[in-house]
Design a protein around this motif. Sequence first.
Motif, PDB file in Angstrom:
ATOM      1  N   ILE A   1       0.753  -1.162  -0.029  1.00  0.00           N
ATOM      2  CA  ILE A   1      -0.043   0.002   0.036  1.00  0.00           C
ATOM      3  C   ILE A   1       0.690   1.295   0.217  1.00  0.00           C
ATOM      4  O   ILE A   1       2.163   1.248   0.545  1.00  0.00           O
ATOM      5  N   VAL A   2       0.617   2.215  -0.718  1.00  0.00           N
ATOM      6  CA  VAL A   2       0.987   3.788  -0.674  1.00  0.00           C
ATOM      7  C   VAL A   2      -0.088   4.605  -0.015  1.00  0.00           C
ATOM      8  O   VAL A   2      -1.285   4.651  -0.651  1.00  0.00           O
ATOM      9  N   LEU A   3       0.089   5.399   0.934  1.00  0.00           N
ATOM     10  CA  LEU A   3      -1.005   5.945   1.572  1.00  0.00           C
ATOM     11  C   LEU A   3      -0.474   7.382   2.033  1.00  0.00           C
ATOM     12  O   LEU A   3       0.545   7.718   2.338  1.00  0.00           O
ATOM     13  N   LEU A   4      -1.165   8.272   1.395  1.00  0.00           N
ATOM     14  CA  LEU A   4      -1.250   9.922   1.624  1.00  0.00           C
ATOM     15  C   LEU A   4      -2.432  10.083   2.929  1.00  0.00           C
ATOM     16  O   LEU A   4      -3.437  10.016   2.090  1.00  0.00           O
ATOM     17  N   ARG A   5      -1.911  10.551   3.761  1.00  0.00           N
ATOM     18  CA  ARG A   5      -3.189  11.052   4.728  1.00  0.00           C
ATOM     19  C   ARG A   5      -3.085  12.258   5.131  1.00  0.00           C
ATOM     20  O   ARG A   5      -1.954  12.936   5.028  1.00  0.00           O
ATOM     21  N   ASP A   6      -4.240  12.932   5.472  1.00  0.00           N
ATOM     22  CA  ASP A   6      -4.337  14.178   6.142  1.00  0.00           C
ATOM     23  C   ASP A   6      -3.709  15.273   5.121  1.00  0.00           C
ATOM     24  O   ASP A   6      -3.074  16.207   5.499  1.00  0.00           O
ATOM     25  N   ILE A   7      -4.221  15.230   3.782  1.00  0.00           N
ATOM     26  CA  ILE A   7      -3.807  16.359   2.855  1.00  0.00           C
ATOM     27  C   ILE A   7      -4.818  17.341   2.895  1.00  0.00           C
ATOM     28  O   ILE A   7      -6.060  17.149   2.481  1.00  0.00           O
ATOM     29  N   PRO A   8      -4.270  18.476   3.272  1.00  0.00           N
ATOM     30  CA  PRO A   8      -5.550  19.595   3.573  1.00  0.00           C
ATOM     31  C   PRO A   8      -5.759  20.166   2.291  1.00  0.00           C
ATOM     32  O   PRO A   8      -5.116  20.096   1.260  1.00  0.00           O
ATOM     33  N   PHE A   9      -7.051  20.649   2.034  1.00  0.00           N
ATOM     34  CA  PHE A   9      -7.722  21.359   0.969  1.00  0.00           C
ATOM     35  C   PHE A   9      -8.745  22.143   1.211  1.00  0.00           C
ATOM     36  O   PHE A   9      -9.313  22.219   2.438  1.00  0.00           O
ATOM     37  N   TYR A  10      -9.114  23.052   0.300  1.00  0.00           N
ATOM     38  CA  TYR A  10     -10.390  23.777   0.450  1.00  0.00           C
ATOM     39  C   TYR A  10     -11.093  23.845  -1.043  1.00  0.00           C
ATOM     40  O   TYR A  10     -10.269  23.973  -1.988  1.00  0.00           O
ATOM     41  N   SER A  11     -12.338  23.950  -0.776  1.00  0.00           N
ATOM     42  CA  SER A  11     -13.196  23.925  -2.040  1.00  0.00           C
ATOM     43  C   SER A  11     -14.195  24.775  -1.789  1.00  0.00           C
ATOM     44  O   SER A  11     -14.353  25.645  -0.728  1.00  0.00           O
ATOM     45  N   HIS A  12     -15.142  25.121  -2.849  1.00  0.00           N
ATOM     46  CA  HIS A  12     -16.342  26.127  -2.634  1.00  0.00           C
ATOM     47  C   HIS A  12     -17.606  25.310  -3.375  1.00  0.00           C
ATOM     48  O   HIS A  12     -17.746  24.649  -4.234  1.00  0.00           O
ATOM     49  N   CYS A  13     -18.217  25.122  -2.349  1.00  0.00           N
ATOM     50  CA  CYS A  13     -19.693  24.684  -2.634  1.00  0.00           C
ATOM     51  C   CYS A  13     -20.352  25.162  -3.810  1.00  0.00           C
ATOM     52  O   CYS A  13     -20.644  26.577  -3.979  1.00  0.00           O
ATOM     53  N   GLU A  14     -20.666  24.453  -4.851  1.00  0.00           N
ATOM     54  CA  GLU A  14     -21.402  24.969  -5.982  1.00  0.00           C
ATOM     55  C   GLU A  14     -22.858  25.401  -5.771  1.00  0.00           C
ATOM     56  O   GLU A  14     -23.479  26.159  -6.579  1.00  0.00           O
ATOM     57  N   HIS A  15     -23.467  25.250  -4.452  1.00  0.00           N
ATOM     58  CA  HIS A  15     -24.813  25.622  -4.268  1.00  0.00           C
ATOM     59  C   HIS A  15     -24.819  27.068  -3.551  1.00  0.00           C
ATOM     60  O   HIS A  15     -25.831  27.610  -3.852  1.00  0.00           O
ATOM     61  N   HIS A  16     -23.902  27.195  -2.781  1.00  0.00           N
ATOM     62  CA  HIS A  16     -23.814  28.921  -2.207  1.00  0.00           C
ATOM     63  C   HIS A  16     -22.778  29.343  -2.297  1.00  0.00           C
ATOM     64  O   HIS A  16     -22.564  30.403  -1.720  1.00  0.00           O
ATOM     65  N   MET A  17     -21.692  28.710  -3.093  1.00  0.00           N
ATOM     66  CA  MET A  17     -20.419  29.428  -3.195  1.00  0.00           C
ATOM     67  C   MET A  17     -19.649  29.901  -2.116  1.00  0.00           C
ATOM     68  O   MET A  17     -18.834  30.873  -1.981  1.00  0.00           O
ATOM     69  N   VAL A  18     -19.755  29.009  -0.941  1.00  0.00           N
ATOM     70  CA  VAL A  18     -19.142  29.340   0.263  1.00  0.00           C
ATOM     71  C   VAL A  18     -17.994  28.251   0.455  1.00  0.00           C
ATOM     72  O   VAL A  18     -18.397  27.052  -0.015  1.00  0.00           O
ATOM     73  N   PRO A  19     -16.963  28.316   1.224  1.00  0.00           N
ATOM     74  CA  PRO A  19     -16.049  27.289   1.151  1.00  0.00           C
ATOM     75  C   PRO A  19     -16.546  26.034   2.214  1.00  0.00           C
ATOM     76  O   PRO A  19     -17.379  26.042   2.978  1.00  0.00           O
ATOM     77  N   PHE A  20     -15.951  24.884   1.561  1.00  0.00           N
ATOM     78  CA  PHE A  20     -15.659  23.787   2.538  1.00  0.00           C
ATOM     79  C   PHE A  20     -14.391  23.376   2.489  1.00  0.00           C
ATOM     80  O   PHE A  20     -13.715  23.442   1.724  1.00  0.00           O
ATOM     81  N   ILE A  21     -14.186  22.996   3.793  1.00  0.00           N
ATOM     82  CA  ILE A  21     -12.642  22.599   4.240  1.00  0.00           C
ATOM     83  C   ILE A  21     -12.171  21.440   4.921  1.00  0.00           C
ATOM     84  O   ILE A  21     -12.984  21.106   5.702  1.00  0.00           O
ATOM     85  N   GLY A  22     -11.301  20.771   4.646  1.00  0.00           N
ATOM     86  CA  GLY A  22     -10.903  19.417   5.085  1.00  0.00           C
ATOM     87  C   GLY A  22      -9.692  18.858   4.616  1.00  0.00           C
ATOM     88  O   GLY A  22      -8.837  19.699   4.148  1.00  0.00           O
ATOM     89  N   HIS A  23      -9.781  17.643   4.832  1.00  0.00           N
ATOM     90  CA  HIS A  23      -8.674  16.781   4.668  1.00  0.00           C
ATOM     91  C   HIS A  23      -8.884  15.759   3.544  1.00  0.00           C
ATOM     92  O   HIS A  23      -9.915  15.286   3.708  1.00  0.00           O
ATOM     93  N   ALA A  24      -8.004  15.088   2.872  1.00  0.00           N
ATOM     94  CA  ALA A  24      -8.163  14.095   1.986  1.00  0.00           C
ATOM     95  C   ALA A  24      -7.094  13.122   1.977  1.00  0.00           C
ATOM     96  O   ALA A  24      -6.100  13.231   2.609  1.00  0.00           O
ATOM     97  N   HIS A  25      -7.405  11.790   2.218  1.00  0.00           N
ATOM     98  CA  HIS A  25      -6.765  10.554   2.369  1.00  0.00           C
ATOM     99  C   HIS A  25      -6.547   9.625   0.777  1.00  0.00           C
ATOM    100  O   HIS A  25      -7.625   9.495   0.504  1.00  0.00           O
ATOM    101  N   ILE A  26      -5.674   9.398   0.536  1.00  0.00           N
ATOM    102  CA  ILE A  26      -5.554   8.432  -0.703  1.00  0.00           C
ATOM    103  C   ILE A  26      -4.716   7.330  -0.401  1.00  0.00           C
ATOM    104  O   ILE A  26      -3.546   7.525   0.239  1.00  0.00           O
ATOM    105  N   ALA A  27      -5.160   6.126  -0.795  1.00  0.00           N
ATOM    106  CA  ALA A  27      -4.165   5.038  -0.856  1.00  0.00           C
ATOM    107  C   ALA A  27      -4.413   4.253  -1.812  1.00  0.00           C
ATOM    108  O   ALA A  27      -5.501   4.071  -2.573  1.00  0.00           O
ATOM    109  N   TYR A  28      -3.429   3.498  -2.405  1.00  0.00           N
ATOM    110  CA  TYR A  28      -3.569   2.566  -3.692  1.00  0.00           C
ATOM    111  C   TYR A  28      -2.387   1.586  -3.580  1.00  0.00           C
ATOM    112  O   TYR A  28      -1.469   1.777  -3.064  1.00  0.00           O
ATOM    113  N   TYR A  29      -2.676   0.451  -4.147  1.00  0.00           N
ATOM    114  CA  TYR A  29      -1.789  -0.654  -4.357  1.00  0.00           C
ATOM    115  C   TYR A  29      -1.285  -0.657  -5.921  1.00  0.00           C
ATOM    116  O   TYR A  29      -1.884  -0.726  -6.849  1.00  0.00           O
TER     117      TYR A  29
END
Length: 211
Positions: A90-118
């Motif tokens: 496994i290759v794992l990247l965890r806790d990658i910070p990001f921000y985006s904007h909701c397409e319904h109200h155009m306000v931010p949503f903020i969080g973390h992404a985690h990706i793993a693959y073989y």
Amino acid sequence: MDAVVKAANNKDKDMAAQRPDMDARPTRAQAEDAVRTLLAYIGEDVTREGLIETPQRVIRAYDEFFKGYDEAATDYLGTIFDEVNGYDDIVLLRDIPFYSHCEHHMVPFIGHAHIAYYPKGGVVGLSKLARVIDVYARRLQTQENLSAEIATAIETALQPRGLAVMIEAEHQCMSLRGVQKAGVTTVTTRFTGVFRDNPAEQARFMTLLRR
């Protein structure tokens, strides 16, 4: 290798989701006028000192917030490294910070992404996976669609034996307006290959995330 070719061929499809050519967009002056209209709508005096340059500042910020429309995930997934000495775990990247904007109200949503693959024959530079997240996050989004787009781009380029994508985020359209419930986290996942078919692999992914 085949994955590189498929990633390149997929670029046209990825580009199709981006903004129109600059010639087809409103001018910068028109965009700034739109900001002035919104300021007037909320009851502001657009001529007062503190707001005179606000339209220009807002548009510069939008250029940064939404730069993903001018990028393609395949720009970062076109180079795959085969020399990994047979590594197939496994290759794992965890806790990658990001921000985006909701397409319904155009306000931010903020969080973390985690990706793993073989891996299946090759790996991609770790920073490139983080850049793929930003390509799609820097557009108007829903969290569900963001998860799916990230997974599809990586799956197409790498063709791994399995891929796991998890996104955890707080949406300001829920915390600042509407029900106004701050601190609520939304979790979305996308699994392919062994992560989809083998519950033990999903459990391993979750365990590594929480360790």
